[in-house]
Scaffold this active site. Structure first.
Site, PDB file in Angstrom:
ATOM      1  N   SER A 117      32.085 -70.032  30.311  1.00  0.00           N
ATOM      2  CA  SER A 117      31.689 -71.421  30.497  1.00  0.00           C
ATOM      3  C   SER A 117      30.256 -71.600  30.008  1.00  0.00           C
ATOM      4  O   SER A 117      29.420 -70.704  30.124  1.00  0.00           O
ATOM      5  CB  SER A 117      31.778 -71.782  31.982  1.00  0.00           C
ATOM      6  OG  SER A 117      31.059 -72.977  32.245  1.00  0.00           O
TER       7      SER A 117
ATOM      8  N   CYS B 255      30.502 -82.854  32.190  1.00  0.00           N
ATOM      9  CA  CYS B 255      29.595 -82.163  33.111  1.00  0.00           C
ATOM     10  C   CYS B 255      28.139 -82.431  32.751  1.00  0.00           C
ATOM     11  O   CYS B 255      27.753 -82.382  31.580  1.00  0.00           O
ATOM     12  CB  CYS B 255      29.835 -80.655  33.074  1.00  0.00           C
ATOM     13  SG  CYS B 255      31.459 -80.136  33.643  1.00  0.00           S
TER      14      CYS B 255
ATOM     15  N   CYS C 205      35.012 -84.301  26.684  1.00  0.00           N
ATOM     16  CA  CYS C 205      34.885 -82.967  27.261  1.00  0.00           C
ATOM     17  C   CYS C 205      34.873 -81.881  26.182  1.00  0.00           C
ATOM     18  O   CYS C 205      35.176 -82.117  25.019  1.00  0.00           O
ATOM     19  CB  CYS C 205      36.018 -82.748  28.263  1.00  0.00           C
ATOM     20  SG  CYS C 205      35.777 -81.329  29.363  1.00  0.00           S
ATOM     21  N   ASP C 206      34.579 -80.648  26.624  1.00  0.00           N
ATOM     22  CA  ASP C 206      34.210 -79.535  25.751  1.00  0.00           C
ATOM     23  C   ASP C 206      35.018 -79.398  24.465  1.00  0.00           C
ATOM     24  O   ASP C 206      34.469 -79.135  23.396  1.00  0.00           O
ATOM     25  CB  ASP C 206      34.358 -78.206  26.504  1.00  0.00           C
ATOM     26  CG  ASP C 206      33.492 -78.107  27.732  1.00  0.00           C
ATOM     27  OD1 ASP C 206      32.949 -79.138  28.169  1.00  0.00           O
ATOM     28  OD2 ASP C 206      33.357 -77.001  28.276  1.00  0.00           O
ATOM     29  N   LYS C 207      36.352 -79.498  24.555  1.00  0.00           N
ATOM     30  CA  LYS C 207      37.189 -79.160  23.401  1.00  0.00           C
ATOM     31  C   LYS C 207      37.443 -80.345  22.487  1.00  0.00           C
ATOM     32  O   LYS C 207      37.941 -80.154  21.375  1.00  0.00           O
ATOM     33  CB  LYS C 207      38.536 -78.585  23.880  1.00  0.00           C
ATOM     34  CG  LYS C 207      38.411 -77.453  24.898  1.00  0.00           C
ATOM     35  CD  LYS C 207      37.482 -76.349  24.443  1.00  0.00           C
ATOM     36  CE  LYS C 207      37.246 -75.319  25.525  1.00  0.00           C
ATOM     37  NZ  LYS C 207      36.549 -75.816  26.721  1.00  0.00           N
TER      38      LYS C 207
ATOM     39  N   ASP D 143      38.554 -78.260  31.345  1.00  0.00           N
ATOM     40  CA  ASP D 143      38.536 -76.908  31.904  1.00  0.00           C
ATOM     41  C   ASP D 143      38.904 -76.883  33.380  1.00  0.00           C
ATOM     42  O   ASP D 143      39.626 -75.996  33.841  1.00  0.00           O
ATOM     43  CB  ASP D 143      37.155 -76.276  31.723  1.00  0.00           C
ATOM     44  CG  ASP D 143      36.846 -75.946  30.273  1.00  0.00           C
ATOM     45  OD1 ASP D 143      37.394 -76.634  29.390  1.00  0.00           O
ATOM     46  OD2 ASP D 143      36.055 -75.021  30.021  1.00  0.00           O
TER      47      ASP D 143
END
Length: 554
Positions: free
Chosen positions: A467, A191, A119-121, A78
């Site tokens: 987010s 994160c 990470c997120d995705k 992101d």
């Protein structure tokens, strides 16, 4: 082992010649072929350590009698690959991942895969690919980044994001932006905090798609590398057992994942990611309905941004396994997992620090952490993150709308004092069809509302996504249908009276239905130009209420 490895169904001399040139022997040709799906990238610290993880996994696969083939996929971050076109590439990149994997792993007819997820995705992208290909699959959790301190005060990426917006609005935080920038991120990994990445890592464990005790985990820790080694050995066994993702990711597993997210007050993004995964597996499952079924799950931990607990404390308190144990009969303990055992068997010996991960009889809050709303403003669905009650976030709100068709206009109005206490701030044109989708525009507006001191006195509604760090005031996101698809949010005008009532799960605009339907929906143009891949994504993407996946042919 299955009757025949599918990789052995291709006996082409050319294929064997290529693999022989890579160093494979005749004996190797007969072994299970395992794809090691690596999203390593030097662009973003989230992925910077994964080459080292891949080496450990490949060594373990070889030791277990398999042949590893490392393949690379896109690696969306992101904060880095969200730079262009207001972050429009972020959510669309999630759907590149399963297509990229299909084009390499399925095309080569490999026997199984192990995905290094970060990470997120990447977790949802890997889960989607696992369901689509339905070959033995394991995810290895890449872990979270170390954060720093300033004068003994811990700081992480949430502090940095809030500091950026606060600095812009003349509301500096405890520390200077330059000091936070220098200290917030101190190593590789995702994160810190229970934002989308760590939420999805816990989801992977709740689904049974990683080894027990894998999430969350410090990046590059011995615990992470031990999990990687054991996963490399286990994936070869899974191929021999023919244990496949669709046997593991059943409706019961998805219900367990929803209970996990509610209990940790996780990111709302988990809902659409789970819906997308279900769609890829051909499951007739409505995750929004599942979320409401799990509204009885109490909040058992208060990890930032929900409270003061840090992700390191949550891991040390027992992590996802301990949370699942604390949930007891709120999960289906008979759900099968990648170990070949049930989730109940996997967590039998899990222990929790009950001050960090509370027992059900002594919760942080009764919940739900996340609720699904419907009404004349959101005929399909809308998502509200309630988090932990703090006296500042009301669960009911009514007031006049003040509408914006771009985040820039909304930020200017907040800065100029046009947004007043009592307003319902409506930001539209931000969804998967009409705008930047997962871009940071809507999140920035929300942080700006907080920086202006308006979070407790206004409500915020958007058809965009937020987010996982966002938990400010009464916020409703992912309104569906979105404005670009003719949704009512595009027909709202300044001054229209909006009523939000979370206890009854309603979100309505208080005007005559015929009048609302007769209005033209705005905006009529895409907020962000969409060439190339973005154009394909915008053309084919399904609504957020369907997981925001590309159209899937059965």
């Amino acid at each position: 082992m299955p009757a025949q490895l599918r990789s052995l169904s291709v006996t082409s001399a050319v294929r064997r010649a290529h693999w022989r040139a890579l160093g494979l022997t005749d004996e190797d040709m007969l072994k299970p072929k395992i794809a090691v799906v690596n999203t390593s990238s030097e662009l973003a610290v989230c992925y910077a350590h994964l080459d080292g993880v891949a080496r450990v996994v490949k060594d373990a696969v070889r030791a277990a009698g398999g042949i590893p083939f490392e393949v690379r996929t896109t690696a969306p971050s992101d904060f880095i690959t969200g730079a262009a076109r207001m972050g429009s590439y972020i959510l669309g990149a999630r759907d590149l991942i399963p297509n990229d994997i299909e084009a390499q792993v399925e095309a080569a007819l490999l026997d199984g895969m192990i995905c290094l997820t970060s990470c997120d995705k990447t977790p949802p992208g890997h889960l989607m690919a696992a369901m689509r290909l339905d070959i033995p699959t394991l995810l290895v959790i890449g872990g979270y980044q170390a954060s720093g301190e300033i004068e003994g005060d811990p700081v992480d990426i949430e502090d940095l994001f809030a500091g950026m917006v606060g600095d812009r609005f003349g509301k500096p935080g405890r520390h200077s932006l330059s000091d936070i920038t220098a200290n917030a991120v101190r190593g590789p990994g995702v994160c810190a905090g229970m934002a989308t990445a760590n939420t999805m890592h816990c989801v992977v464990e709740a689904l049974g798609m990683c080894l027990p005790g894998s999430a969350p985990v410090r990046a590059n820790s011995e615990k992470m590398f031990d999990s990687a080694r054991r996963s490399g050995a286990r994936i070869v066994e899974m191929v021999r057992e023919d244990l496949r993702p669709r046997q593991i990711m059943t409706p019961s597993a998805f219900c367990n994942a929803a209970a996990m997210v509610q209990a940790v007050s996780g990111s709302i993004n988990a809902i659409k990611h789970l819906q997308a995964t279900a769609v890829e597996g051909g499951l007739d499952l409505d995750m929004f309905a599942v979320w409401e079924e799990k509204s009885n799950v109490p909040i058992l931990s208060a990890v930032r941004p929900n409270g003061t607990v840090r992700i390191e404390q949550f891991e040390d308190a027992g992590g996802a396994a301990a949370m699942l144990r604390q949930l007891g009969d709120l999960i289906d303990g008979d759900a099968l997992t990648c170990t070949g055992a049930t989730i109940g068997q996997n967590i039998r010996d899990a222990q929790a620090d009950e001050e960090i991960i509370r027992p059900r009889e002594r919760p942080i809050a009764p919940g739900p952490a996340i609720a699904i709303l419907k009404g004349s403003l959101a005929m399909d669905s809308a998502v509200v993150k309630l988090g932990i009650p703090d006296g500042k976030r009301p669960e009911s709100f009514s007031g006049p709308a003040i509408t914006f068709d771009s985040s820039a206009d909304a930020l200017a109005a907040i800065s100029g004092g046009e947004v007043k206490p009592g307003h319902v701030v409506v930001l539209r044109g931000q969804g998967v069809k009409g705008g930047p989708a997962m871009g940071g525009g809507a999140s920035t507006v929300l942080f700006a509302i907080d920086a202006a001191g308006l979070a407790r006195d206004t409500a915020f509604i958007t058809d965009g996504q937020l987010s996982g760090l966002c938990l400010k005031g009464l916020t409703i996101a992912e309104v569906s249908p979105e404005a670009a698809e003719g949704g009512a949010i595009g027909r709202v005008r300044d001054g229209d009276w909006i009523v939000i009532d979370v206890p009854t799960r309603r979100i309505d605009v208080d005007i005559d239905a015929e009048e609302l339907a007769s209005r033209p929906s705005l905006p009529t143009m895409d907020a962000v130009e969409a060439p190339g891949w973005l154009g394909i994504y915008r053309r084919d993407v399904r609504p957020q209420s369907a997981g925001a996946v590309l159209t899937v042919s059965k």
